[in-house]
Motif scaffolding. Structure first.
Motif, mmCIF file in Angstrom:
data_model
loop_
_atom_site.group_PDB
_atom_site.id
_atom_site.type_symbol
_atom_site.label_atom_id
_atom_site.label_comp_id
_atom_site.label_asym_id
_atom_site.label_seq_id
_atom_site.Cartn_x
_atom_site.Cartn_y
_atom_site.Cartn_z
ATOM 1 N N MET A 97 19.378 -31.522 37.870
ATOM 2 C CA MET A 97 19.983 -31.314 36.984
ATOM 3 C C MET A 97 21.145 -29.625 36.305
ATOM 4 O O MET A 97 21.194 -29.461 36.442
ATOM 5 N N ALA A 99 24.539 -29.286 36.888
ATOM 6 C CA ALA A 99 26.006 -29.684 36.008
ATOM 7 C C ALA A 99 25.938 -28.700 35.109
ATOM 8 O O ALA A 99 24.734 -28.412 34.225
ATOM 9 N N PRO A 131 25.626 -34.717 23.801
ATOM 10 C CA PRO A 131 24.429 -34.755 24.551
ATOM 11 C C PRO A 131 23.645 -34.007 25.218
ATOM 12 O O PRO A 131 24.091 -33.570 26.023
ATOM 13 N N LEU A 134 19.454 -33.308 29.727
ATOM 14 C CA LEU A 134 18.327 -32.723 30.573
ATOM 15 C C LEU A 134 16.955 -33.108 29.815
ATOM 16 O O LEU A 134 15.668 -34.328 29.939
ATOM 17 N N LYS A 168 12.437 -21.178 27.297
ATOM 18 C CA LYS A 168 13.611 -22.445 27.688
ATOM 19 C C LYS A 168 12.987 -23.139 28.175
ATOM 20 O O LYS A 168 13.056 -24.931 27.857
HETATM 21 N N1 CTP Z 1 21.826 -29.806 30.274
HETATM 22 C C1 CTP Z 1 22.048 -31.065 29.550
HETATM 23 N N2 CTP Z 1 23.141 -31.405 28.901
HETATM 24 C C2 CTP Z 1 23.979 -30.482 28.230
HETATM 25 C C3 CTP Z 1 23.762 -28.982 28.128
HETATM 26 C C4 CTP Z 1 22.926 -28.391 29.303
HETATM 27 O O1 CTP Z 1 21.099 -31.960 30.458
HETATM 28 N N3 CTP Z 1 24.533 -31.186 26.847
HETATM 29 C C5 CTP Z 1 21.214 -28.774 31.170
HETATM 30 C C6 CTP Z 1 22.175 -28.330 32.081
HETATM 31 O O2 CTP Z 1 22.394 -28.932 33.210
HETATM 32 C C7 CTP Z 1 20.654 -27.420 32.974
HETATM 33 C C8 CTP Z 1 19.546 -27.043 31.251
HETATM 34 O O3 CTP Z 1 19.910 -28.157 30.883
HETATM 35 O O4 CTP Z 1 20.309 -28.337 33.659
HETATM 36 C C9 CTP Z 1 20.061 -26.478 30.745
HETATM 37 O O5 CTP Z 1 21.344 -25.711 30.137
HETATM 38 P P1 CTP Z 1 21.303 -24.143 29.565
HETATM 39 O O6 CTP Z 1 22.769 -24.334 28.989
HETATM 40 O O7 CTP Z 1 21.560 -23.338 29.855
HETATM 41 O O8 CTP Z 1 20.524 -24.775 27.924
HETATM 42 P P2 CTP Z 1 21.363 -25.191 26.544
HETATM 43 O O9 CTP Z 1 19.796 -25.852 25.643
HETATM 44 O O10 CTP Z 1 22.661 -25.583 26.457
HETATM 45 O O11 CTP Z 1 20.806 -23.396 26.472
HETATM 46 P P3 CTP Z 1 21.968 -22.385 25.875
HETATM 47 O O12 CTP Z 1 21.827 -22.580 24.461
HETATM 48 O O13 CTP Z 1 21.257 -20.740 26.290
HETATM 49 O O14 CTP Z 1 23.502 -22.479 26.823
#
Ligand code: CTP
Ligand code: CA
Length: 232
Positions: A97, A99, A131, A134, A168
Motif C-alpha cells: 500500500m 498510495a 475506510p 490497509l 504504527k
Molecule cells: N492507508 C490506508 N487507508 C487509509 C489511510 C491509510 O490503507 N484510509 C494506508 C496507507 O496506504 C499506508 C498506511 O495506511 O500504507 C499508513 O498510512 P498513514 O497515513 O501513515 O496511516 P494513518 O493510520 O492514516 O495514520 P495518520 O493518522 O498518521 O495519518
C-alpha cells in the motif's frame, strides 16, 4: 542472492501495489487531494515485474505510462481504491500500500457546482472518515499473504521517527512498514528520502540512499525473504 535487483526471485508470485493519491470530490469540478506523485508505486511495479512477478498496479490519479508488463487499474477516490485493492488482493502473495489514501472525505458531494453568492455558499466543509484499506487487508488476508504499509513520519515530543513507526506497524498489524523520514533527515542522518523497512518480526533494513528504485528493491527483498520463510 535476494539483494540482486534483477534476480527472478518473484517468479510465479502475484503482487498488488497501490500508488498515487486519492481525490475526494466536493462537487462536479472540485476535490480534496494530496501531492503524491505515484512514482514510488511505479518503481515498485517496475522492479517487481523485472524480478518475475505478475503485477497489478491500482493507480489513484497517476498520469504515468503503465510499466512494461504491468496491469494498471485506475481509481479516483479512497472508496474506489478500497474496492479495487480488495478485489485484486484476493489471490495475491503480497500487497503493498504505497498510495496516499485520504483519511477523510467531504460528508456530502454537491450535485451541482458550488457558486459564489448562492444561498448555500459554504464557509466550512464537513468531513467523514474514509475506510482504512490497509487495516482491512490485514483482517481479510489469506494465510501466507504479506501486507506492506507505508508511513511518512516526523519525530515529535511523543517520540522519534522510528518510535512512531514501530507503534504504527503494531497498530496496523501489517508485516512490513516502509518508513520515510520527512523531518529533514535528523534521525537517519540523511538530507531527504531516507527510508527504513521495519518488519513485524523485529527486523529492520535501512535503505542506503533512499531513491525510489532502491526503496522498491529493498521492499521486494524483504517480501521474498518472508515468503520463502513460510515455505511456499
Ligand atoms: N492507508 C490506508 N487507508 C487509509 C489511510 C491509510 O490503507 N484510509 C494506508 C496507507 O496506504 C499506508 C498506511 O495506511 O500504507 C499508513 O498510512 P498513514 O497515513 O501513515 O496511516 P494513518 O493510520 O492514516 O495514520 P495518520 O493518522 O498518521 O495519518
Ligand atoms: Ca493517514
Amino acid at each position: 542472492g535476494g539483494a540482486d535487483a534483477l534476480a527472478p526471485d518473484l517468479a510465479g508470485r502475484r503482487v498488488v501495489i497501490s500508488a498515487g493519491g486519492t481525490r475526494e470530490p466536493l462537487d462536479p469540478v472540485r476535490y480534496l487531494g494530496n501531492r503524491s506523485s505515484g512514482k514510488q508505486g511505479w518503481a515498485l511495479a517496475r522492479v517487481a515485474a523485472a524480478r518475475g512477478a505478475a503485477v497489478v498496479l491500482v493507480a489513484a490519479n497517476v498520469e504515468l505510462p503503465a510499466p512494461f508488463g504491468v496491469r494498471v487499474v485506475p481509481v479516483g477516490t479512497a472508496e474506489e481504491l478500497r474496492s479495487a485493492v480488495l478485489t485484486e488482493a484476493a489471490d495475491a502473495d503480497a500487497v503493498v500500500m504505497s498510495a496516499a489514501v485520504a483519511d477523510f472525505r467531504p460528508a456530502a458531494v454537491a450535485a451541482t457546482k458550488m457558486k459564489k453568492g448562492a444561498a448555500s455558499e459554504p464557509n466550512s466543509i464537513p468531513l467523514v472518515r474514509n475506510p482504512d484499506v490497509l487495516a482491512e487487508l490485514v483482517t481479510k488476508r489469506a494465510p501466507g499473504q504479506l501486507v506492506v504499509g507505508f508511513a511518512a513520519e516526523t519525530g515529535d515530543d511523543d517520540g522519534d521517527v522510528l518510535a512512531h513507526a514501530r507503534a504504527k506497524l503494531a497498530r496496523k498489524g501489517c508485516d512490513l512498514l516502509v518508513v520515510n523520514d520527512v523531518s529533514g533527515g535528523q534521525v537517519f542522518g540523511r538530507p531527504e528520502n531516507a527510508a527504513v523497512v521495519l518488519a513485524s518480526d523485529g527486523g529492520s533494513t535501512e535503505v542506503p540512499r533512499g531513491t525510489k528504485d532502491a526503496v522498491a528493491a529493498a521492499i521486494w527483498t524483504a517480501v521474498t525473504t518472508r515468503l520463502g520463510d513460510r515455505g511456499e
